[in-house]
Design a protein around this motif. Structure first.
Motif, PDB file in Angstrom:
ATOM      1  N   SER A  90       0.472  -1.471   0.296  1.00  9.84           N
ATOM      2  CA  SER A  90       0.013  -0.029   0.176  1.00  9.84           C
ATOM      3  C   SER A  90       0.823   1.551  -0.110  1.00  9.84           C
ATOM      4  CB  SER A  90      -0.696  -0.020   1.209  1.00  9.84           C
ATOM      5  OG  SER A  90      -1.508  -1.237   1.354  1.00  9.84           O
ATOM      6  N   VAL A  91       0.675   2.345  -0.365  1.00  6.34           N
ATOM      7  CA  VAL A  91       1.015   3.591  -0.790  1.00  6.34           C
ATOM      8  C   VAL A  91      -0.042   5.065  -0.264  1.00  6.34           C
ATOM      9  CG1 VAL A  91       2.654   3.211  -2.212  1.00  6.34           C
ATOM     10  CG2 VAL A  91       0.374   3.867  -3.111  1.00  6.34           C
ATOM     11  N   ALA A  92       0.131   5.851   0.045  1.00  4.86           N
ATOM     12  CA  ALA A  92      -0.783   6.783   0.227  1.00  4.86           C
ATOM     13  C   ALA A  92      -0.235   8.008  -0.497  1.00  4.86           C
ATOM     14  CB  ALA A  92      -0.559   7.866   1.880  1.00  4.86           C
ATOM     15  N   ILE A  93      -1.304   9.098  -1.504  1.00  8.03           N
ATOM     16  CA  ILE A  93      -1.567   9.252  -2.377  1.00  8.03           C
ATOM     17  C   ILE A  93      -2.124  10.487  -2.106  1.00  8.03           C
ATOM     18  CG2 ILE A  93      -1.358  10.060  -5.198  1.00  8.03           C
ATOM     19  CD1 ILE A  93      -1.541   7.235  -5.011  1.00  8.03           C
ATOM     20  N   LYS A  94      -1.515  11.621  -2.263  1.00  2.27           N
ATOM     21  CA  LYS A  94      -1.971  13.522  -1.811  1.00  2.27           C
ATOM     22  C   LYS A  94      -1.821  13.893  -2.682  1.00  2.27           C
ATOM     23  CE  LYS A  94      -1.739  16.620   1.637  1.00  2.27           C
ATOM     24  NZ  LYS A  94      -1.726  17.394   2.878  1.00  2.27           N
ATOM     25  N   ARG A  95      -3.005  14.144  -3.240  1.00  2.00           N
ATOM     26  CA  ARG A  95      -3.574  15.577  -4.565  1.00  2.00           C
ATOM     27  C   ARG A  95      -2.441  16.749  -4.041  1.00  2.00           C
ATOM     28  NH1 ARG A  95      -8.113  15.602  -4.448  1.00  2.00           N
ATOM     29  NH2 ARG A  95      -8.992  15.031  -5.231  1.00  2.00           N
ATOM     30  N   ASP A  96      -1.876  16.927  -5.168  1.00  2.00           N
ATOM     31  CA  ASP A  96      -0.910  18.095  -5.202  1.00  2.00           C
ATOM     32  C   ASP A  96      -1.804  19.248  -5.997  1.00  2.00           C
ATOM     33  OD1 ASP A  96       1.169  17.067  -3.278  1.00  2.00           O
ATOM     34  OD2 ASP A  96       2.463  15.726  -5.432  1.00  2.00           O
ATOM     35  N   LEU A  97      -1.790  20.628  -5.509  1.00  2.00           N
ATOM     36  CA  LEU A  97      -1.985  20.981  -6.852  1.00  2.00           C
ATOM     37  C   LEU A  97      -1.796  21.633  -7.672  1.00  2.00           C
ATOM     38  CD1 LEU A  97      -4.278  23.749  -6.715  1.00  2.00           C
ATOM     39  CD2 LEU A  97      -1.945  25.329  -6.198  1.00  2.00           C
ATOM     40  N   GLY A  98      -2.288  21.174  -9.224  1.00  2.00           N
ATOM     41  CA  GLY A  98      -1.662  21.342 -10.334  1.00  2.00           C
ATOM     42  C   GLY A  98      -0.879  19.794 -10.914  1.00  2.00           C
ATOM     43  N   GLY A  99      -0.631  18.949  -9.712  1.00  2.00           N
ATOM     44  CA  GLY A  99      -0.170  17.756 -10.249  1.00  2.00           C
ATOM     45  C   GLY A  99      -1.435  16.578 -11.014  1.00  2.00           C
ATOM     46  N   ALA A 100      -0.703  16.397 -12.511  1.00  2.00           N
ATOM     47  CA  ALA A 100      -1.655  15.758 -12.681  1.00  2.00           C
ATOM     48  C   ALA A 100      -1.932  14.309 -12.553  1.00  2.00           C
ATOM     49  CB  ALA A 100      -1.169  15.069 -14.209  1.00  2.00           C
ATOM     50  N   PHE A 101      -0.915  13.793 -11.841  1.00  2.00           N
ATOM     51  CA  PHE A 101      -0.595  12.156 -11.148  1.00  2.00           C
ATOM     52  C   PHE A 101      -1.597  11.976 -10.032  1.00  2.00           C
ATOM     53  CE2 PHE A 101       0.235   7.959  -9.539  1.00  2.00           C
ATOM     54  CZ  PHE A 101       0.640   7.440 -11.438  1.00  2.00           C
ATOM     55  N   SER A 102      -1.478  13.152  -9.317  1.00  2.00           N
ATOM     56  CA  SER A 102      -1.670  12.591  -7.522  1.00  2.00           C
ATOM     57  C   SER A 102      -3.781  13.021  -8.368  1.00  2.00           C
ATOM     58  CB  SER A 102      -1.507  13.454  -7.019  1.00  2.00           C
ATOM     59  OG  SER A 102      -1.474  14.964  -7.080  1.00  2.00           O
ATOM     60  N   THR A 103      -3.521  13.859  -8.738  1.00  9.01           N
ATOM     61  CA  THR A 103      -4.907  14.593  -9.043  1.00  9.01           C
ATOM     62  C   THR A 103      -5.473  12.940  -9.659  1.00  9.01           C
ATOM     63  OG1 THR A 103      -4.326  16.830  -8.958  1.00  9.01           O
ATOM     64  CG2 THR A 103      -6.798  16.205 -10.943  1.00  9.01           C
ATOM     65  N   TRP A 104      -4.759  12.682 -10.640  1.00  6.49           N
ATOM     66  CA  TRP A 104      -6.106  11.175 -10.935  1.00  6.49           C
ATOM     67  C   TRP A 104      -6.153  10.169 -10.383  1.00  6.49           C
ATOM     68  CZ3 TRP A 104      -3.654   6.316 -12.381  1.00  6.49           C
ATOM     69  CH2 TRP A 104      -3.658   5.623 -13.376  1.00  6.49           C
ATOM     70  N   ALA A 105      -4.905  10.224  -9.405  1.00  7.80           N
ATOM     71  CA  ALA A 105      -5.115   8.467  -8.480  1.00  7.80           C
ATOM     72  C   ALA A 105      -6.653   8.816  -7.496  1.00  7.80           C
ATOM     73  CB  ALA A 105      -3.786   8.695  -8.141  1.00  7.80           C
ATOM     74  N   ASN A 106      -6.374  10.068  -7.217  1.00 11.84           N
ATOM     75  CA  ASN A 106      -6.715  10.220  -6.179  1.00 11.84           C
ATOM     76  C   ASN A 106      -8.673  10.438  -6.482  1.00 11.84           C
ATOM     77  OD1 ASN A 106      -6.355  11.777  -3.510  1.00 11.84           O
ATOM     78  ND2 ASN A 106      -4.360  11.684  -4.651  1.00 11.84           N
ATOM     79  N   SER A 107      -9.068  10.901  -8.529  1.00 10.76           N
ATOM     80  CA  SER A 107     -10.531  11.128  -8.394  1.00 10.76           C
ATOM     81  C   SER A 107     -10.583   9.691 -10.354  1.00 10.76           C
ATOM     82  CB  SER A 107     -10.710  11.610  -9.126  1.00 10.76           C
ATOM     83  OG  SER A 107      -9.338  11.713 -10.752  1.00 10.76           O
ATOM     84  N   GLU A 108      -9.514   9.233 -10.748  1.00 10.34           N
ATOM     85  CA  GLU A 108      -9.698   8.017 -11.220  1.00 10.34           C
ATOM     86  C   GLU A 108      -8.833   6.631 -11.297  1.00 10.34           C
ATOM     87  OE1 GLU A 108     -11.487   9.141 -14.200  1.00 10.34           O
ATOM     88  OE2 GLU A 108     -11.584  11.996 -13.529  1.00 10.34           O
ATOM     89  N   LEU A 109      -8.729   6.411  -9.798  1.00  5.69           N
ATOM     90  CA  LEU A 109      -7.868   5.688  -9.747  1.00  5.69           C
ATOM     91  C   LEU A 109      -9.167   4.235  -8.995  1.00  5.69           C
ATOM     92  CD1 LEU A 109      -5.276   3.284 -10.837  1.00  5.69           C
ATOM     93  CD2 LEU A 109      -5.088   4.389  -8.307  1.00  5.69           C
TER      94      LEU A 109
END
Length: 381
Positions: A90-109
């Motif tokens: 397991s990993v934790a992913i925090k959405r970064d402002l303007g971060g394409a990967f972290s935003t995708w992981a938080n909303s689309e994964l």
């Protein structure tokens, strides 16, 4: 991520020797995506039995994830947040402002999705070979708590006489990741876990736990709740400014640098290398060039780079071998580490390699630029 310091799990009071994995991607299936806060999630992957050995790790290590988002291949590193459990990681992913990967992981994964995951890397791990009667301190900010979750769990479970002190700073109580898990850990080890939540934008009953951690506040902590003379190992994880402040202050109070482990997290997008190949480089007629030779998986390759391109070894290598390992391309994660066999280079940044690694000739190829006609590096060393 939370960047980049050894490797598998502490299963007893004695720490096992590090496991070094070849930096290779494997396709894993998402088992669960669990919200932690309004802008962070814990992502758990299923590790099939045939890949169990490839995903052994020590608490404190990280995973590089690779995905194609809006037609662009992106790689990001995230720290492992749980002690080793057979069949999952397991990993934790925090959405970064303007971060394409972290935003995708938080909303689309979602569970059932497949994603490329690199075998565990990094050396932000304990060097203590025995944890009996040892006191470990962690200082974390925001998503810097991620590797410390695994470390705290493991240190406390490894010995009935070990202790862990955690100072965890956030803006508000709503920003605290793993809030319930930390409370449960405190309930499990009430006498051996000291937990201090510092909130920079909320007033707490103690002035020591309110406001940003600056040098004056950190020195007060050292005089009261941390007591360096009682600490065997320090772990610092967060933004550069906080980590550097703590490192400098600890050194000024006499704490040896070898007792301080640190890892940085970055919020910017990687820019030095991206996608599945290096940025294009044109060699003009008559251009002065460097020759770069590198070995990866026992195979040697040679690539020429013009001096005026100021190209990193990583970018040059990616132009002829798209499987050259990298993740952050910012000098933080250490995935692109290689041994300098001959020639000389300059490194722009280094937040991943320890002094002893530098002494043995290792470099970060994403930050290394040739300064001699020929440079030879070995990714297998």
């Amino acid at each position: 991520m939370a960047a980049t310091h050894l490797d598998s799990t502490i299963q007893s009071a004695a720490t096992p020797a590090p496991v070094k994995h070849r930096a290779r991607f494997h396709t894993l299936t998402v088992a669960e995506v669990r919200p932690l806060t309004a802008d962070s999630v814990e992502v758990t992957f299923t590790v099939p039995p045939k890949l169990q050995g490839a995903f052994d790790y020590l608490p404190g290590q990280h995973l590089a994830l690779r995905a194609t988002i809006d037609g662009q291949e992106l790689r990001r590193s995230y720290s492992i947040c749980r002690p080793a459990t057979a069949g999952e990681i397991s990993v934790a992913i925090k959405r970064d402002l303007g971060g394409a990967f972290s935003t995708w992981a938080n909303s689309e994964l979602h569970p059932g999705d497949e994603i490329d995951v690199m075998s565990p890397q990094g050396s932000f791990t304990s060097t203590l070979r025995n944890l009996d009667h040892k006191h470990v301190v962690g200082v974390a900010a925001g998503s810097g708590i991620t590797p410390l979750m695994a470390l705290a769990h493991t240190v406390l479970a490894a010995s009935a006489t070990s202790s862990f002190t955690l100072v965890y700073t956030n803006r508000t109580a709503l920003d605290v990741m793993f809030l319930d898990e930390l409370a449960e850990l405190k309930d499990r080890y009430p006498a051996r876990l000291a937990l201090y939540h510092v909130l920079s934008r909320e007033q707490r009953s103690s002035s020591l736990l309110s406001g940003r951690i600056d040098e004056e506040k950190f020195r007060r902590m050292l005089d009261t709740i941390l007591r360096p003379v009682s600490v065997d190992e320090w772990f610092l994880c967060g933004p550069f400014e906080l980590v550097q402040l703590c490192r400098d202050t600890l050194e000024s109070t006499g704490v040896e640098r070898s007792h301080v482990r640190f890892e940085l997290f970055t919020t910017g997008e990687a820019s030095a290398a991206s996608g599945d190949r290096g940025r294009p480089v044109i060699i003009g007629q008559g251009d002065k060039t460097f020759q770069i030779e590198f070995t990866l998986d026992g195979q040697s390759n040679t690539v020429t780079t013009p001096v005026n391109a100021k190209e990193s070894i990583l970018n040059a290598a990616l132009r002829v071998r798209p499987d050259v390992p990298f993740a952050c391309a910012g000098g933080v994660c250490g995935t692109c580490r290689a041994k300098l066999v001959s020639g000389d280079v300059t490194m722009t940044e280094n937040y991943a390699l320890e002094p002893e690694e530098l002494a043995r000739g290792y470099v970060l190829t994403c930050q290394s630029h040739p300064t001699t006609d020929t440079v030879v590096v070995d990714y297998d060393a």
